[in-house]
Motif scaffolding. Structure first.
Motif, short mmCIF file in Angstrom:
data_model
loop_
_atom_site.label_atom_id
_atom_site.label_comp_id
_atom_site.label_asym_id
_atom_site.label_seq_id
_atom_site.Cartn_x
_atom_site.Cartn_y
_atom_site.Cartn_z
N ILE A 26 -0.04 -13.12 4.70
CA ILE A 26 0.94 -12.19 4.16
C ILE A 26 2.23 -12.96 3.94
N THR A 27 2.73 -12.91 2.71
CA THR A 27 3.96 -13.63 2.38
C THR A 27 5.08 -12.64 2.09
N GLY A 28 6.28 -13.12 2.20
CA GLY A 28 7.43 -12.29 1.89
C GLY A 28 7.47 -11.87 0.43
N ALA A 29 7.02 -12.75 -0.45
CA ALA A 29 7.00 -12.42 -1.88
C ALA A 29 6.04 -11.26 -2.15
N GLY A 30 4.89 -11.26 -1.48
CA GLY A 30 3.94 -10.17 -1.66
C GLY A 30 4.49 -8.85 -1.15
N VAL A 31 5.12 -8.89 0.01
CA VAL A 31 5.72 -7.67 0.57
C VAL A 31 6.82 -7.15 -0.35
N GLY A 70 5.24 -5.56 -3.51
CA GLY A 70 4.71 -4.24 -3.21
C GLY A 70 5.80 -3.21 -2.99
N ALA A 71 6.88 -3.63 -2.34
CA ALA A 71 8.00 -2.72 -2.10
C ALA A 71 8.67 -2.32 -3.42
N ALA A 72 8.85 -3.27 -4.32
CA ALA A 72 9.50 -2.98 -5.61
C ALA A 72 8.64 -2.04 -6.44
N VAL A 73 7.35 -2.30 -6.49
CA VAL A 73 6.46 -1.45 -7.28
C VAL A 73 6.41 -0.04 -6.69
N ALA A 74 6.33 0.07 -5.38
CA ALA A 74 6.30 1.39 -4.75
C ALA A 74 7.61 2.14 -4.95
N GLY A 121 -0.19 -8.28 1.88
CA GLY A 121 1.26 -8.31 1.84
C GLY A 121 1.81 -7.24 0.91
N VAL A 122 1.18 -7.12 -0.26
CA VAL A 122 1.59 -6.08 -1.22
C VAL A 122 1.35 -4.71 -0.61
N ALA A 123 0.21 -4.54 0.06
CA ALA A 123 -0.09 -3.26 0.70
C ALA A 123 0.95 -2.92 1.76
N THR A 124 1.41 -3.91 2.49
CA THR A 124 2.44 -3.69 3.50
C THR A 124 3.74 -3.20 2.87
N GLY A 125 4.14 -3.85 1.78
CA GLY A 125 5.36 -3.41 1.08
C GLY A 125 5.23 -2.00 0.55
N VAL A 126 4.07 -1.67 -0.01
CA VAL A 126 3.84 -0.32 -0.53
C VAL A 126 3.92 0.69 0.61
#
Length: 127
Positions: free
Chosen positions: A40-45, A48-52, A94-99
Motif C-alpha cells: 500500500i503506497t501513499g499515492a494509491g491512498v 482513492g481518496a480523491a476519486v471518492a 491502497g486505493v481501497a483504503t483511500g476510498v
C-alpha cells in the motif's frame, strides 16, 4: 554460588548462558519474513481518496434538501464501499483504503448535517 556456576572440569566461575528476550533481535530471524507483494503506497491512498471525494461530491450535489442529500450520500457511499471491497480482493488495496476513509468521512458529514437539522427543527429529516 551467587549467579556463577562451574561446569564439569572447569575450575573458575562462568556466567549463566544468555538468552535474548526477543525485544531487540540479534541476527537473522529464525524463519523467513513474509513480505507484501503489492504494498500500500501513499499515492494509491491519495488517488482513492480523491476519486471518492469527487464521487461523493457529485452525488451530494444531486440533493436539493437535507433529506435528499443524506440519501444520495448514503447511496454513493454504499456503492463506493462495494467498489472498495472489490479493490481489496482483486485490485489495489491502497486505493481501497483511500476510498473507505473518505467515504466514512462523507457519511460522518451527512450524519452531522442530519443531526443538526433534527436538533433545529425537532423533526426527523429522513422520513
Amino acid at each position: 554460588m551467587n549467579g556463577w556456576y562451574a561446569g564439569p572440569g572447569e575450575s573458575g566461575p562462568r556466567s549463566l548462558p544468555y538468552t535474548p528476550s526477543g525485544l531487540f533481535p540479534a541476527g537473522a530471524p529464525p524463519r523467513p519474513t513474509w513480505r507484501e507483494p503489492y504494498r500500500i503506497t501513499g499515492a494509491g491512498v491519495a488517488a482513492g481518496a480523491a476519486v471518492a471525494f469527487v464521487w461523493l461530491l457529485l452525488f451530494g450535489l444531486l440533493g436539493h434538501d437535507v433529506r435528499s442529500y443524506a440519501w444520495w450520500t448514503l447511496l454513493a457511499g454504499g456503492l463506493a464501499w462495494l467498489a472498495a471491497g472489490v479493490l481489496v480482493r482483486y485490485g489495489d488495496r491502497g486505493v481501497a483504503t483511500g476510498v473507505a476513509i473518505v467515504t466514512a468521512g462523507g457519511w460522518s458529514i451527512a450524519a452531522a448535517v442530519v443531526a443538526l437539522r433534527w436538533a433545529q427543527s425537532g423533526d426527523w429529516p429522513l422520513w
